[in-house]
Design an enzyme around this catalytic site. Structure first.
Site, PDB file in Angstrom:
ATOM      1  N   THR A 146      66.557  63.108  67.728  1.00 19.27           N
ATOM      2  CA  THR A 146      66.781  62.618  66.403  1.00 19.27           C
ATOM      3  C   THR A 146      67.192  61.113  66.326  1.00 19.27           C
ATOM      4  O   THR A 146      66.845  60.558  65.347  1.00 19.27           O
ATOM      5  CB  THR A 146      68.368  63.320  66.063  1.00 19.27           C
TER       6      THR A 146
ATOM      7  N   ASP B 296      75.076  66.005  64.164  1.00 20.46           N
ATOM      8  CA  ASP B 296      74.953  67.352  63.252  1.00 20.46           C
ATOM      9  C   ASP B 296      73.761  68.218  63.952  1.00 20.46           C
ATOM     10  O   ASP B 296      73.720  69.318  64.150  1.00 20.46           O
ATOM     11  CB  ASP B 296      74.193  66.926  61.840  1.00 20.46           C
TER      12      ASP B 296
ATOM     13  N   ALA C 152      76.453  57.743  73.142  1.00 22.12           N
ATOM     14  CA  ALA C 152      75.390  57.705  73.991  1.00 22.12           C
ATOM     15  C   ALA C 152      75.864  57.809  75.654  1.00 22.12           C
ATOM     16  O   ALA C 152      75.154  57.726  76.598  1.00 22.12           O
ATOM     17  CB  ALA C 152      75.190  56.117  73.976  1.00 22.12           C
TER      18      ALA C 152
END
Length: 307
Positions: free
Chosen positions: A287, A257, A228
């Protein structure tokens, strides 16, 4: 020509939603039913790159079992070429993913076919690896497999050294872009990792990272992912922080990833490393707003424009 060849792991993820992660010796009940999903760092990166519009081939191994059949079918449905995914006399890799509502996760992996894969199994894929514009690797396969793939690569080499373990100097010297997190960087450099890394708002949090990155001997930049807190880009003579996009995180399982796949994607378009890291941060930010790893990777049209 294939844009990206991913050499790495393929797992079936069993995801268990929890209110909080268990302490050692503690049993906790799930807050929802478990689910089966495609995973493995290699497979996640392959699907993420394919969803960004890249021509992708996967090199790896699954078991000669129903899980392996299901997993290769999942990748093929995403447009990933799975012709170089071998069937091993070992079970398909499995990962148990414990995830909380705020996106924290703990993962335990049974490697199975992934650790069966050996350098000699790559021989039929050497031409594929050598001709790819980029080769993307991780460390959920044997170190010898990573080294052999790096040596065979003819294009851009991007190594995500996860999970953390040593990488020999000759392999690092052939890596164009290294993408570790803080703990993996410390492990590669033989330095102690902070038990609870501070955020970059404190200058001391980042002060030692550039020197560690430059000590590794890669032939290109090191991009240290900070969750973050963003990403730290380190070149031979400069370092700078790329802030993370601010989003409401649901599940951070596949963010690293996706970041790696998006970084390679941007670099193939000729982006400078800082620009590529910004693009990767934006893709990874999408994501984490979705549950799952492979399933959470966005398509190019789903990534918001830079603000």
């Amino acid at each position: 020509m294939t844009d990206i060849v991913v050499v790495g792991s393929l797992n079936v993820d069993v995801v268990v939603p929890l209110a909080e992660l268990p302490a050692p010796g503690q049993t906790v009940l799930g807050v929802a039913d478990h689910r089966r999903a495609g995973g493995g760092k290699g497979a996640n990166q392959a699907v993420a790159a394919a969803r960004l519009g890249r021509r992708v081939a996967m090199v790896g191994a699954v078991g000669d079992d129903p899980e392996g059949e299901w997993l290769t079918g999942l990748l093929a449905a995403e447009g990933v070429d799975t012709a170089a995914v071998l069937r091993a006399p070992r079970p398909t890799g499995q990962a148990i993913v414990l995830v909380t509502a705020d996106g924290d996760s703990t993962i335990a992996v049974s490697s199975g076919a992934n650790m069966w894969l050996a350098p000699e199994h790559l021989a039929p894929s050497y031409d594929l690896i050598a001709s790819a514009r980029a080769v993307l690797l991780q460390q959920e396969v044997a170190a010898e497999v990573v080294a052999a793939a790096v040596a065979a690569a003819g294009g851009l080499v991007v190594l995500n050294p996860a999970p953390a373990r040593p990488v020999d100097a000759a392999t690092l010297a052939r890596v164009d872009v290294l993408v570790p997190n803080r703990g993996e960087l410390a492990a590669l450099a033989g330095a102690p990792a902070a038990a609870s890394p501070p955020g970059p708002a404190d200058p001391a949090a980042l002060a030692g990272l550039p020197a560690l990155a430059r000590s590794l001997g890669t032939r290109g930049p090191v991009v240290v992912t900070l969750g973050a807190d963003g990403a730290l880009v380190v070149t031979a003579d400069r370092e700078w922080l790329v802030p993370a996009e601010r989003v409401d995180a649901v599940d951070a399982t596949g963010a690293g990833d996706t970041f790696c796949a998006a970084l390679a994607d941007a670099l193939l378009d000729g982006a400078a490393i800082d620009e590529a890291a910004r693009w990767a941060s934006r893709v990874a930010a999408v994501t984490v707003t979705r549950p799952g790893a492979m399933a959470a990777a966005p398509r190019r049209a789903e990534v918001p424009a830079a603000s």
